[in-house]
Design a protein around this motif. Sequence first.
Motif, PDB file in Angstrom:
ATOM      1  N   ASP A   1       0.826  -1.205   0.000  1.00 10.34           N
ATOM      2  CA  ASP A   1       0.000   0.000   0.000  1.00 10.34           C
ATOM      3  C   ASP A   1       0.859   1.253   0.000  1.00 10.34           C
ATOM      4  O   ASP A   1       2.008   1.232   0.438  1.00 10.34           O
ATOM      5  CB  ASP A   1      -0.887   0.054   1.255  1.00 10.34           C
ATOM      6  CG  ASP A   1      -1.701  -1.201   1.473  1.00 10.34           C
ATOM      7  OD1 ASP A   1      -1.886  -1.566   2.655  1.00 10.34           O
ATOM      8  OD2 ASP A   1      -2.149  -1.802   0.499  1.00 10.34           O
ATOM      9  N   TRP A   2       0.249   2.334  -0.424  1.00 15.48           N
ATOM     10  CA  TRP A   2       0.828   3.668  -0.259  1.00 15.48           C
ATOM     11  C   TRP A   2      -0.111   4.509   0.603  1.00 15.48           C
ATOM     12  O   TRP A   2      -1.316   4.550   0.337  1.00 15.48           O
ATOM     13  CB  TRP A   2       1.022   4.355  -1.607  1.00 15.48           C
ATOM     14  CG  TRP A   2       2.172   3.822  -2.401  1.00 15.48           C
ATOM     15  CD1 TRP A   2       2.123   2.885  -3.399  1.00 15.48           C
ATOM     16  CD2 TRP A   2       3.544   4.195  -2.269  1.00 15.48           C
ATOM     17  NE1 TRP A   2       3.386   2.649  -3.888  1.00 15.48           N
ATOM     18  CE2 TRP A   2       4.276   3.445  -3.217  1.00 15.48           C
ATOM     19  CE3 TRP A   2       4.242   5.098  -1.455  1.00 15.48           C
ATOM     20  CZ2 TRP A   2       5.660   3.559  -3.355  1.00 15.48           C
ATOM     21  CZ3 TRP A   2       5.603   5.213  -1.596  1.00 15.48           C
ATOM     22  CH2 TRP A   2       6.303   4.448  -2.535  1.00 15.48           C
ATOM     23  N   PHE A   3       0.451   5.128   1.611  1.00 20.66           N
ATOM     24  CA  PHE A   3      -0.266   6.058   2.475  1.00 20.66           C
ATOM     25  C   PHE A   3       0.400   7.421   2.354  1.00 20.66           C
ATOM     26  O   PHE A   3       1.518   7.547   1.865  1.00 20.66           O
ATOM     27  CB  PHE A   3      -0.178   5.600   3.943  1.00 20.66           C
ATOM     28  CG  PHE A   3      -1.125   4.501   4.316  1.00 20.66           C
ATOM     29  CD1 PHE A   3      -0.923   3.197   3.878  1.00 20.66           C
ATOM     30  CD2 PHE A   3      -2.225   4.750   5.136  1.00 20.66           C
ATOM     31  CE1 PHE A   3      -1.791   2.176   4.234  1.00 20.66           C
ATOM     32  CE2 PHE A   3      -3.088   3.740   5.505  1.00 20.66           C
ATOM     33  CZ  PHE A   3      -2.875   2.457   5.048  1.00 20.66           C
ATOM     34  N   ARG A   4      -0.280   8.454   2.843  1.00 20.63           N
ATOM     35  CA  ARG A   4       0.338   9.763   2.953  1.00 20.63           C
ATOM     36  C   ARG A   4      -0.124  10.429   4.230  1.00 20.63           C
ATOM     37  O   ARG A   4      -1.207  10.115   4.769  1.00 20.63           O
ATOM     38  CB  ARG A   4       0.034  10.635   1.742  1.00 20.63           C
ATOM     39  CG  ARG A   4      -1.422  11.024   1.565  1.00 20.63           C
ATOM     40  CD  ARG A   4      -1.613  11.749   0.233  1.00 20.63           C
ATOM     41  NE  ARG A   4      -2.990  12.159   0.018  1.00 20.63           N
ATOM     42  CZ  ARG A   4      -3.443  12.666  -1.130  1.00 20.63           C
ATOM     43  NH1 ARG A   4      -2.604  12.824  -2.169  1.00 20.63           N
ATOM     44  NH2 ARG A   4      -4.702  13.016  -1.254  1.00 20.63           N
ATOM     45  N   GLN A   5       0.699  11.356   4.697  1.00 22.88           N
ATOM     46  CA  GLN A   5       0.389  12.033   5.953  1.00 22.88           C
ATOM     47  C   GLN A   5       0.825  13.482   5.893  1.00 22.88           C
ATOM     48  O   GLN A   5       1.965  13.788   5.510  1.00 22.88           O
ATOM     49  CB  GLN A   5       1.062  11.324   7.128  1.00 22.88           C
ATOM     50  CG  GLN A   5       0.634  11.845   8.480  1.00 22.88           C
ATOM     51  CD  GLN A   5       1.106  10.949   9.605  1.00 22.88           C
ATOM     52  OE1 GLN A   5       2.101  10.236   9.486  1.00 22.88           O
ATOM     53  NE2 GLN A   5       0.392  10.974  10.711  1.00 22.88           N
ATOM     54  N   ILE A   6      -0.096  14.357   6.278  1.00 21.01           N
ATOM     55  CA  ILE A   6       0.176  15.783   6.429  1.00 21.01           C
ATOM     56  C   ILE A   6       0.350  16.033   7.924  1.00 21.01           C
ATOM     57  O   ILE A   6      -0.379  15.440   8.725  1.00 21.01           O
ATOM     58  CB  ILE A   6      -0.996  16.609   5.878  1.00 21.01           C
ATOM     59  CG1 ILE A   6      -1.213  16.289   4.400  1.00 21.01           C
ATOM     60  CG2 ILE A   6      -0.764  18.094   6.078  1.00 21.01           C
ATOM     61  CD1 ILE A   6      -2.486  16.842   3.831  1.00 21.01           C
TER      62      ILE A   6
END
Length: 121
Positions: A35-40
């Motif tokens: 999976d690919w996640f992102r976080q701000i």
Amino acid sequence: QVQLVESGGGLVQAGGSLRLSCVVSGHAFAVTAMDWFRQIPGKERELVAAITADHNTNYAASVKGRFTISRDNAKNTTYLQMNNLKPEDTAVYYCNARIREHSYTNYRLYWGQGTQVTVSS
């Protein structure tokens, strides 16, 4: 020791493209979903895209039609092609993978160290 190593982040103008890579380093008996996640900063990590071992994919609504996840099972690598990038795509991007190190061990979830993607307007 198994690790996930990400690369490909950087600074790009809105409308541009980037391609992220995530490779499983070290010995891995088997790798399933990646999976690919992102976080701000200040927000929860969110799922961007997912791919199973047999290449079934799933995307967040916000990236569908712009991002493409793929994988090369022979190289234990997953890619995230990001097109038509928007400033709101700015985040640290993380990959994860479910990995079985040996035939006699269970699957464990591994995370990469993250790579910064910055999209300027």
